[in-house]
Write an enzyme that holds these catalytic residues in place. Structure first.
Site, mmCIF file in Angstrom:
data_model
loop_
_atom_site.group_PDB
_atom_site.id
_atom_site.type_symbol
_atom_site.label_atom_id
_atom_site.label_comp_id
_atom_site.label_asym_id
_atom_site.label_seq_id
_atom_site.Cartn_x
_atom_site.Cartn_y
_atom_site.Cartn_z
ATOM 1 N N CYS A 121 -22.670 9.116 4.741
ATOM 2 C CA CYS A 121 -22.775 10.093 3.667
ATOM 3 C C CYS A 121 -22.320 11.479 4.125
ATOM 4 O O CYS A 121 -22.411 11.827 5.308
ATOM 5 C CB CYS A 121 -24.224 10.193 3.197
ATOM 6 S SG CYS A 121 -24.832 8.713 2.383
ATOM 7 N N GLU A 137 -23.734 14.326 3.621
ATOM 8 C CA GLU A 137 -24.829 15.123 4.172
ATOM 9 C C GLU A 137 -25.002 14.845 5.669
ATOM 10 O O GLU A 137 -25.256 15.748 6.464
ATOM 11 C CB GLU A 137 -26.144 14.809 3.455
ATOM 12 C CG GLU A 137 -26.152 15.122 1.969
ATOM 13 C CD GLU A 137 -25.846 13.903 1.116
ATOM 14 O OE1 GLU A 137 -24.872 13.178 1.425
ATOM 15 O OE2 GLU A 137 -26.575 13.697 0.134
ATOM 16 N N CYS A 167 -29.071 10.297 -1.420
ATOM 17 C CA CYS A 167 -29.562 8.911 -1.398
ATOM 18 C C CYS A 167 -30.846 8.846 -0.572
ATOM 19 O O CYS A 167 -31.213 9.807 0.115
ATOM 20 C CB CYS A 167 -28.495 7.973 -0.840
ATOM 21 S SG CYS A 167 -28.282 8.065 0.951
ATOM 22 N N CYS A 210 -30.403 9.594 3.174
ATOM 23 C CA CYS A 210 -30.213 11.026 3.451
ATOM 24 C C CYS A 210 -31.514 11.798 3.291
ATOM 25 O O CYS A 210 -31.750 12.762 4.014
ATOM 26 C CB CYS A 210 -29.117 11.608 2.562
ATOM 27 S SG CYS A 210 -27.469 11.151 3.126
HETATM 28 ZN ZN LIG Z 1 -26.779 9.622 1.598
#
Ligand SMILES: [Zn+2]
Length: 141
Positions: A56, A58, A98, A101
């Protein structure tokens, strides 16, 4: 929590980053992270043919912070999603992190602010609000 000018600048930076690096099915999410020491990092997600290898945006942003600054904390973080070519909504919009994260953000700064879509537009919430009753060894009695 309402948005500050700094929050809006963070959103703009994430939008600019994914708009520059967007590739359908490969880079669709941008993130911007403001450290507690005042530095801003931007990143995009790394999608992968082997899906479980995807990372991801992040996490990529946080990886840069840890690599370059060490433990600098997360003041605020935001992720934005670029529309796919066939989407009728062409806006790059703020998205919620998500679950993975949320865990990661909490692990690196349990007081981080996260910009998320709310009922009246983008709002700032604490990471703890997004991850109630998180698993933690500290909480085992
Ligand atoms: Zn994520």
């Amino acid at each position: 929590m309402s948005l500050t000018e700094t929050d809006q600048a963070l959103i703009d930076a994430a939008i600019e980053t994914i708009s520059k690096r967007y590739r359908n099915d490969w880079q669709e999410v941008g993130a911007a992270l403001l450290t507690r020491t005042g530095q801003r990092y931007v990143a995009v997600n790394l999608d992968a043919y082997l899906g479980r290898m995807a990372v991801c945006a992040e996490a990529v942003a946080l990886g840069q912070v840890i690599t370059q600054l060490g433990e600098a904390g997360i003041d605020t973080i935001v992720a934005v999603r670029h529309p796919k070519p066939h989407d009728t909504d062409r806006e790059v919009r703020v998205v919620s992190p998500c679950g993975a994260c949320r865990e990661l953000i909490w692990d690196y700064d349990r007081n981080a602010r996260v910009l998320v879509p709310g009922p009246d537009g983008v709002e700032a919430v604490g990471i703890s609000e997004l991850l109630p009753n998180k698993y933690s060894r500290e909480r085992v009695l």
